[in-house]
Motif scaffolding. Sequence first.
Motif, PDB file in Angstrom:
ATOM      1  N   ARG A   9      19.988 -56.295  15.619  1.00  0.00           N
ATOM      2  CA  ARG A   9      21.102 -55.803  14.739  1.00  0.00           C
ATOM      3  C   ARG A   9      22.008 -55.129  15.743  1.00  0.00           C
ATOM      4  N   ARG A  10      22.454 -55.123  17.052  1.00  0.00           N
ATOM      5  CA  ARG A  10      23.449 -54.989  17.714  1.00  0.00           C
ATOM      6  C   ARG A  10      24.132 -55.963  17.851  1.00  0.00           C
ATOM      7  N   GLU A  11      23.275 -57.191  17.775  1.00  0.00           N
ATOM      8  CA  GLU A  11      24.508 -58.280  18.127  1.00  0.00           C
ATOM      9  C   GLU A  11      25.120 -58.635  17.078  1.00  0.00           C
ATOM     10  N   LEU A  12      23.967 -59.160  15.246  1.00  0.00           N
ATOM     11  CA  LEU A  12      24.613 -59.153  14.519  1.00  0.00           C
ATOM     12  C   LEU A  12      25.835 -58.009  14.138  1.00  0.00           C
ATOM     13  N   ASN A  13      26.056 -57.385  14.639  1.00  0.00           N
ATOM     14  CA  ASN A  13      26.704 -56.123  13.902  1.00  0.00           C
ATOM     15  C   ASN A  13      27.449 -56.272  14.864  1.00  0.00           C
ATOM     16  N   SER A  14      27.782 -57.171  16.145  1.00  0.00           N
ATOM     17  CA  SER A  14      29.237 -57.538  17.021  1.00  0.00           C
ATOM     18  C   SER A  14      29.655 -58.918  16.456  1.00  0.00           C
ATOM     19  N   LEU A  68      29.597 -70.553  19.583  1.00  0.00           N
ATOM     20  CA  LEU A  68      29.138 -69.721  18.890  1.00  0.00           C
ATOM     21  C   LEU A  68      27.479 -69.129  19.569  1.00  0.00           C
ATOM     22  N   SER A  69      26.910 -70.205  20.612  1.00  0.00           N
ATOM     23  CA  SER A  69      26.389 -69.545  21.649  1.00  0.00           C
ATOM     24  C   SER A  69      27.622 -69.801  22.324  1.00  0.00           C
ATOM     25  N   MET A  70      28.560 -69.705  22.930  1.00  0.00           N
ATOM     26  CA  MET A  70      28.642 -70.309  24.442  1.00  0.00           C
ATOM     27  C   MET A  70      29.180 -68.475  24.847  1.00  0.00           C
ATOM     28  N   ARG A  71      28.985 -67.465  24.063  1.00  0.00           N
ATOM     29  CA  ARG A  71      29.632 -66.535  24.243  1.00  0.00           C
ATOM     30  C   ARG A  71      28.526 -65.090  24.628  1.00  0.00           C
ATOM     31  N   MET A  72      26.715 -65.881  24.241  1.00  0.00           N
ATOM     32  CA  MET A  72      25.916 -65.264  23.878  1.00  0.00           C
ATOM     33  C   MET A  72      25.470 -64.445  24.987  1.00  0.00           C
ATOM     34  N   TRP A  73      25.487 -65.026  26.370  1.00  0.00           N
ATOM     35  CA  TRP A  73      25.381 -65.391  27.170  1.00  0.00           C
ATOM     36  C   TRP A  73      26.107 -64.804  28.231  1.00  0.00           C
ATOM     37  N   ALA A  74      27.280 -65.727  28.445  1.00  0.00           N
ATOM     38  CA  ALA A  74      28.139 -65.680  29.795  1.00  0.00           C
ATOM     39  C   ALA A  74      29.747 -64.964  29.107  1.00  0.00           C
ATOM     40  N   GLU A  75      29.453 -64.147  28.190  1.00  0.00           N
ATOM     41  CA  GLU A  75      30.364 -63.094  28.011  1.00  0.00           C
ATOM     42  C   GLU A  75      29.483 -62.177  28.498  1.00  0.00           C
ATOM     43  N   LYS A  99      18.958 -61.692  20.912  1.00  0.00           N
ATOM     44  CA  LYS A  99      20.219 -62.409  20.156  1.00  0.00           C
ATOM     45  C   LYS A  99      19.870 -63.615  19.899  1.00  0.00           C
ATOM     46  N   PHE A 100      19.149 -64.965  20.345  1.00  0.00           N
ATOM     47  CA  PHE A 100      18.741 -65.946  19.043  1.00  0.00           C
ATOM     48  C   PHE A 100      18.570 -65.519  17.540  1.00  0.00           C
ATOM     49  N   LEU A 101      18.099 -65.147  16.982  1.00  0.00           N
ATOM     50  CA  LEU A 101      17.622 -64.784  16.190  1.00  0.00           C
ATOM     51  C   LEU A 101      18.669 -64.133  15.409  1.00  0.00           C
ATOM     52  N   ALA A 102      19.806 -63.292  15.697  1.00  0.00           N
ATOM     53  CA  ALA A 102      21.087 -62.566  15.543  1.00  0.00           C
ATOM     54  C   ALA A 102      22.165 -63.894  15.458  1.00  0.00           C
ATOM     55  N   ALA A 103      22.286 -64.667  16.198  1.00  0.00           N
ATOM     56  CA  ALA A 103      22.904 -65.569  15.871  1.00  0.00           C
ATOM     57  C   ALA A 103      22.231 -66.894  15.157  1.00  0.00           C
ATOM     58  N   TRP A 104      21.190 -66.857  14.980  1.00  0.00           N
ATOM     59  CA  TRP A 104      20.880 -68.408  14.222  1.00  0.00           C
ATOM     60  C   TRP A 104      20.452 -67.380  12.280  1.00  0.00           C
ATOM     61  N   VAL A 105      20.402 -66.255  12.498  1.00  0.00           N
ATOM     62  CA  VAL A 105      20.763 -65.479  11.019  1.00  0.00           C
ATOM     63  C   VAL A 105      22.592 -65.605  10.397  1.00  0.00           C
ATOM     64  N   PHE A 106      23.111 -65.241  11.520  1.00  0.00           N
ATOM     65  CA  PHE A 106      24.411 -65.645  11.305  1.00  0.00           C
ATOM     66  C   PHE A 106      25.088 -66.984  10.863  1.00  0.00           C
ATOM     67  N   ALA A 145      17.744 -74.911  16.689  1.00  0.00           N
ATOM     68  CA  ALA A 145      17.204 -76.190  17.888  1.00  0.00           C
ATOM     69  C   ALA A 145      18.936 -76.304  18.987  1.00  0.00           C
ATOM     70  N   PHE A 146      20.189 -76.259  17.703  1.00  0.00           N
ATOM     71  CA  PHE A 146      21.232 -76.226  18.837  1.00  0.00           C
ATOM     72  C   PHE A 146      21.421 -74.518  19.809  1.00  0.00           C
ATOM     73  N   LEU A 147      21.313 -73.679  18.589  1.00  0.00           N
ATOM     74  CA  LEU A 147      21.270 -72.936  19.086  1.00  0.00           C
ATOM     75  C   LEU A 147      20.622 -72.224  20.113  1.00  0.00           C
TER      76      LEU A 147
END
Length: 244
Positions: A9-14, A68-75, A99-106, A145-147
């Motif tokens: 929820r935190r990631e998806l809201n972000s 989309l994924s570049m910020r997931m952990w680098a940031e 974090k992965f599920l949030a990006a995948w749902v997005f 898979a890409f994510l």
Amino acid sequence: MNSVMAIFRRELNSYFATPLALVFIVIFLLLAAMFTFAFGGFYERGQADLMPFFQFHPFLYLFLVPALSMRMWAEERKTGTIELLISLPVTIGQAVIGKFLAAWVFTGIALMLTFPIWITVNYLGDPDNGVIVASYLGSFLMSGAFLSIGACLSALTRNQVIAFVLSIVVCLGFVLAGMPSMLNLLQLWAPQVIVDTVASMSFLSHYTSIIKGVIDLRDLVYFGLIISFWLYCNAVILDLRKSD
């Protein structure tokens, strides 16, 4: 599970708290429409289907998903919030999955918003909607898979640009591995077993089968294993580098 959902929820809201969501979705929809109607020969083909739409998805994801994924952990590493995240009562695995599920749902939301194209093709003709549903499933699995690859490589660096480039390079390898021209080159010097192995590792080989309306369990297992493998590597990298 509660910890995973809290991070989810935190990631998806972000995503929706910044212009990122709007920019990503608008670019995705514009490019999808442009490739379908301008370059895919949608009208010239004279067939009521979405094959031109889905055929371009691997190449759309090749650039948009790493963005989309570049910020997931680098940031998280750059801002130092990763220490805060790891100090919470959650495991690294739960953080990775959340974090992965949030990006995948997005990404799935962006994909769902292409439904006007589906409505258009139904208005113009009588398409096989079962094939279209299977194609959406294949596209969603491939985006996962890409994510998963992008998320893993994002954990390697604090620099989002480096994470973006690395993700494109690795994902490009998984796409090109299934292209006939690449396989023909490989056949010039490699044994057939190696050619078949390389082809079986390609996103295209499994995705192309699904968008033809053939949902084979082996294709579903393939994408499941690819996602699981890269998420596992993501967790291992974070665990090894948590003291950095």
